[in-house]
Design a protein around this motif. Structure first.
Motif, PDB file in Angstrom:
ATOM      1  N   PRO A   1       0.829  -1.196   0.000  1.00  0.00           N
ATOM      2  CA  PRO A   1       0.000   0.000   0.000  1.00  0.00           C
ATOM      3  C   PRO A   1       0.879   1.268   0.000  1.00  0.00           C
ATOM      4  CG  PRO A   1       0.130  -0.932   2.203  1.00  0.00           C
ATOM      5  CD  PRO A   1       0.926  -1.819   1.321  1.00  0.00           C
ATOM      6  N   PRO A   2       0.396   2.426  -0.153  1.00  0.00           N
ATOM      7  CA  PRO A   2      -1.042   2.759  -0.036  1.00  0.00           C
ATOM      8  C   PRO A   2      -1.830   2.515  -1.327  1.00  0.00           C
ATOM      9  CG  PRO A   2       0.219   4.752  -0.376  1.00  0.00           C
ATOM     10  CD  PRO A   2       1.212   3.653  -0.279  1.00  0.00           C
ATOM     11  N   GLN A   3      -1.129   2.430  -2.454  1.00  0.00           N
ATOM     12  CA  GLN A   3      -1.892   2.268  -3.687  1.00  0.00           C
ATOM     13  C   GLN A   3      -2.520   0.885  -3.740  1.00  0.00           C
ATOM     14  OE1 GLN A   3      -0.557   3.916  -7.431  1.00  0.00           O
ATOM     15  NE2 GLN A   3       1.338   4.588  -6.442  1.00  0.00           N
ATOM     16  N   LYS A   4      -3.636   0.834  -4.406  1.00  0.00           N
ATOM     17  CA  LYS A   4      -4.315  -0.445  -4.589  1.00  0.00           C
ATOM     18  C   LYS A   4      -4.749  -0.520  -6.058  1.00  0.00           C
ATOM     19  CE  LYS A   4      -7.698  -3.498  -2.443  1.00  0.00           C
ATOM     20  NZ  LYS A   4      -8.711  -3.657  -1.389  1.00  0.00           N
ATOM     21  N   PRO A   5      -3.867  -0.965  -6.920  1.00  0.00           N
ATOM     22  CA  PRO A   5      -4.165  -0.934  -8.365  1.00  0.00           C
ATOM     23  C   PRO A   5      -5.343  -1.835  -8.733  1.00  0.00           C
ATOM     24  CG  PRO A   5      -2.163  -2.181  -7.936  1.00  0.00           C
ATOM     25  CD  PRO A   5      -2.541  -1.524  -6.641  1.00  0.00           C
ATOM     26  N   SER A   6      -6.151  -1.304  -9.615  1.00  0.00           N
ATOM     27  CA  SER A   6      -7.298  -2.118 -10.058  1.00  0.00           C
ATOM     28  C   SER A   6      -6.847  -3.177 -11.060  1.00  0.00           C
ATOM     29  CB  SER A   6      -8.358  -1.213 -10.691  1.00  0.00           C
ATOM     30  OG  SER A   6      -7.791  -0.479 -11.751  1.00  0.00           O
ATOM     31  N   ARG A   7      -5.836  -2.868 -11.816  1.00  0.00           N
ATOM     32  CA  ARG A   7      -5.292  -3.840 -12.767  1.00  0.00           C
ATOM     33  C   ARG A   7      -3.801  -3.990 -12.486  1.00  0.00           C
ATOM     34  NH1 ARG A   7      -5.886  -6.955 -15.282  1.00  0.00           N
ATOM     35  NH2 ARG A   7      -5.883  -6.675 -17.520  1.00  0.00           N
ATOM     36  N   LEU A   8      -3.481  -4.978 -11.729  1.00  0.00           N
ATOM     37  CA  LEU A   8      -2.108  -5.144 -11.272  1.00  0.00           C
ATOM     38  C   LEU A   8      -1.147  -5.292 -12.450  1.00  0.00           C
ATOM     39  CD1 LEU A   8      -0.198  -5.447  -8.880  1.00  0.00           C
ATOM     40  CD2 LEU A   8      -0.681  -7.915  -8.884  1.00  0.00           C
ATOM     41  N   LYS A   9      -1.588  -5.993 -13.456  1.00  0.00           N
ATOM     42  CA  LYS A   9      -0.720  -6.223 -14.608  1.00  0.00           C
ATOM     43  C   LYS A   9      -0.285  -4.896 -15.239  1.00  0.00           C
ATOM     44  CE  LYS A   9      -0.847  -8.263 -19.239  1.00  0.00           C
ATOM     45  NZ  LYS A   9      -1.654  -9.029 -20.203  1.00  0.00           N
ATOM     46  N   LEU A  10      -1.247  -4.037 -15.483  1.00  0.00           N
ATOM     47  CA  LEU A  10      -0.922  -2.771 -16.120  1.00  0.00           C
ATOM     48  C   LEU A  10      -0.134  -1.870 -15.187  1.00  0.00           C
ATOM     49  CD1 LEU A  10      -4.314  -2.174 -17.935  1.00  0.00           C
ATOM     50  CD2 LEU A  10      -2.237  -3.192 -18.844  1.00  0.00           C
ATOM     51  N   PHE A  11      -0.458  -1.952 -13.926  1.00  0.00           N
ATOM     52  CA  PHE A  11       0.278  -1.194 -12.922  1.00  0.00           C
ATOM     53  C   PHE A  11       1.759  -1.568 -12.969  1.00  0.00           C
ATOM     54  CE2 PHE A  11       1.866  -0.882  -8.521  1.00  0.00           C
ATOM     55  CZ  PHE A  11       1.611   0.457  -8.239  1.00  0.00           C
TER      56      PHE A  11
END
Lengths: 185, 517
Positions: A59-69
């Protein structure tokens, strides 16, 4: 293990988070970095840095698309590394070619140091991409986001390399006109 | 802004764009693939006959239009100015991946030119290919006095909007300053310096037609009454049904008139005349070019929907004056299309003997460069010492290095290879890069076993490959293999078998190269 479970591991600060991430997205990130760097050692270091960057970001980020992140992190890290290594010389590989092609889009800029807001540029780019036909958009991103070779893209879209080149050229022209219209050039 | 800034900014684009699936795009063009598939179907059925000098069309009553109310929208009707403007070509760029526009009635323009101005190319017709997706011109075709196409691949010059090609030694230049304008240059040509206007919106036969339209509102209309009654006016819910009917229809028309065309009638009554040819699909006279990807899609589509061999289609009885088109075929040698029929009235041309170069240094005439094949000068030669067994019937038995060239490298160009007569284990390969008739598919192998010929045959569909190979094997012909990318079959034949091949009624392939024995 799906993205949500992996992200839960990050939030739980479990070492398994990186392991699982690498297991699922290692090849993906490797290919992105390899397209840009063309050097196995650099690529491996870049991918390792990606895991570290992800560990520090989630955290703090919580990516909605981990792959693209992860892909974006890898791309940025690879590009930074590319620039460091190619500060005084033209590099080889796709990234040089990609940058040269993108230079066409900014060629009309009288002042290369003209200030701009990166956030506004990003928004403009998103609008530009949205305006493109889907196939042109994907070919553009394959080339200029993932730095894939023209031949590879052509194969994926089942078109000739020459056709692919022509499409890219057209899109670059559109982008140049768009950037001028938006006041970036 | 610097290029690096732009590169970084691209790295920040919305995830939604990066998340798009390429396969969805393919789905979007599915209907187009289907349309082109129909063209392939026709080609498979009777593609070669297209280039045979067409017999006079049967009296109109013999080619009955099933629905008398159906109106075929002709080019002249669609483009009012077309009938009196020979310098107008039309183009439609909205919905097709690749497009060829066509100028007809060229003879009208040409009639003022001296008769011998262009010995073999009086330019009765001219076609200019325009890539609809990006607007670039890609191919120029002129038709000689026998309506045989002479195709030149247009090469872009340093200027984005100027294209060059050579056909029969004549240099053509096309300036394409904008999407609507072409300026044609060819010294001494009647159209030299003339501006050709691309009427983008003149013909849009399939613009706006979705998959749903194809499934629910498109009705395929046949001309031949006996074959058509079963589905005229019927709304077909299954596209494969349409294609199955199409197959019959093609066969019927080919047999009836020596020409192939069909109509597609939309729900609103608009009808389009569609004529498939070897590589194109003509819609109301506008030609759509099937590129490599489309050809591949055609083969897959054909395999999916038309599993029955077209040769099994029953051809209805026709009048006594109907030409025996099923015995017609066509031989292409090194790109030259030599049409002929095996009817008794006509003489079969001799196979063209192509010169070659031996490895001992003895200079033989160079491979013949045919007029409309633009070959570049660079030639690389590779020597392979692996053996090819004369009786090979499997691709895997061909030396790997040759396979790589033959079967994997579509861009390498024409392949010349041979086995020394005195030493069949020695193979010399010369790859000449260059432009080709109809894209980069052309390739050939020259194989020199004693008193035998190597023939390269271009199959029109991968589906037919097996059938053709089985048929050839049944005739005792040794098959070296086939190339996956374009279905080209390489075989070794005796002179007798070669003659047999030339006269065979087998449809679906072209003999496009014959070696010297």
């Amino acid at each position: 293990m799906d993205d949500a479970q992996i992200i839960d591991l990050y939030f739980a600060r479990s070492q398994n988070a990186v392991r699982e991430t690498e297991k699922i997205y290692g090849a993906y990130c490797f290919s992105i970095a390899d397209n840009i760097l063309h050097n196995r050692q650099d690529v491996e270091e870049c991918v390792s840095d990606t895991w570290l960057r992800a560990w520090n970001s989630i955290p703090p980020q919580k990516p909605s698309r981990l792959k693209l992140f992860l892909g974006k992190i890898t791309r940025n890290l690879a590009f930074d590394r590319y620039r460091q290594k190619n500060a005084d010389k033209r590099g080889n590989g796709e990234c040089s070619a990609v940058l040269d092609e993108l230079a066409e889009c900014v060629a009309s800029s009288d002042d290369v140091e003209k200030s701009f807001d990166a956030k506004i540029l990003r928004q403009s780019l998103n609008r530009f991409l949205k305006s493109l036909p889907q196939r042109e958009r994907q070919i553009f991103l394959k080339r200029y986001f993932y730095a894939e070779s023209v031949k590879s893209i052509a194969g994926e879209f089942q078109i000739t390399a020459n056709h692919c080149t022509v499409i890219l050229k057209r899109v670059r022209k559109k982008l140049q006109a768009y950037l001028e219209q938006e006041g970036f050039l | 802004m610097k290029k690096e800034d732009l590169f970084k900014a691209i790295g920040d684009v919305d995830d939604a764009f990066l998340d798009e699936n390429v396969t969805e795009i393919k789905h979007d063009t599915r209907w187009l693939t289907a349309v082109f598939s129909i063209a392939a179907c026709a080609v498979l059925t009777a593609g070669l006959i297209h280039f045979v000098p067409k017999p006079a069309r049967q009296p109109q009553e013999e080619i009955k239009v099933a629905s008398s109310e159906t109106t075929v929208t002709t080019v002249a009707e669609t483009i009012p100015e077309f009938s009196d403007r020979q310098d107008t070509i039309f183009s439609e760029t909205a919905s097709c991946q690749v497009y060829i526009s066509r100028m007809e009635n060229y003879a009208e323009v040409n009639k003022n030119a001296p008769e011998n101005l262009f010995d073999s190319i009086p330019f009765p017709e001219l076609e200019i290919a325009v890539n609809a997706e990006d607007g670039y011109v890609s191919m120029l075709t002129v038709f000689d006095s026998n309506s045989l196409p002479r195709v030149g691949v247009l090469t872009r010059t340093d200027s984005d909007f100027t294209y060059l090609c050579q056909i029969n030694g004549l240099e053509f230049t096309l300036e394409h300053p904008d999407a609507e304008t072409l300026i044609f240059h060819c010294e001494n040509h009647p159209l030299d310096g003339r501006t050709l206007t691309l009427c983008r919106d003149a013909v849009q036969p399939f613009a706006g037609i979705s998959d749903d339209d194809i499934q629910e509102t498109v009705v395929w209309t046949a001309f031949e009454e006996n074959q058509a009654h079963g589905f005229i006016g019927q709304k077909l819910s299954d596209f494969s049904d349409i294609l199955r009917n199409m197959k019959l229809y093609y066969k019927t028309l080919a047999h009836e008139s020596g020409d192939y065309y069909f109509t597609v009638t939309l729900k609103d009554g608009t009808t389009y005349e569609i004529q498939p040819t070897q590589s194109f699909l003509a819609i109301n006279g506008g030609l759509y070019y099937a590129d490599d990807a489309t050809r591949q899609a055609l083969a897959e589509f054909y395999q999916k929907y038309l599993t029955e061999s077209v040769t099994e289609t029953t051809v209805p009885e026709t009048s006594e004056t109907t030409p025996q088109s099923t015995t017609s075929t066509e031989v292409t040698i090194e790109g030259v299309i030599l049409p002929y029929t095996t009817t008794e009235e006509q003489t079969l041309p001799e196979p063209q003997i192509l010169p070659y170069t031996t490895t001992e240094g003895e200079t033989q005439p160079q491979p013949q460069v045919l007029p409309y094949t633009k070959l570049q000068t660079e030639t690389t030669t590779t020597t392979v010492t692996e053996a090819v067994t004369e009786s090979s019937a499997e691709i895997s038995e061909i030396p790997e290095e040759i396979q790589n060239i033959m079967y994997e490298d579509d861009t390498s160009g024409t392949i010349f290879s041979r086995i020394q007569p005195e030493n069949e284990t020695h193979i010399e390969i010369a790859v000449e890069n260059g432009c080709y008739l109809e894209s980069n598919l052309s390739s050939a192998i020259r194989y020199y076993p004693e008193k035998k010929y190597a023939v390269s045959m271009q199959a029109f569909s991968h589906l037919l490959l097996q059938d053709i190979e089985e048929e050839l094997a049944g005739k005792g012909i040794e098959i070296l293999g086939h190339r996956e990318s374009d279905g080209r079959i390489l075989a070794i034949v005796t002179e007798e078998q070669l003659n047999l091949l030339s006269q065979t009624e087998t449809m679906g392939f072209l003999i496009d190269l014959v070696s010297k024995p």
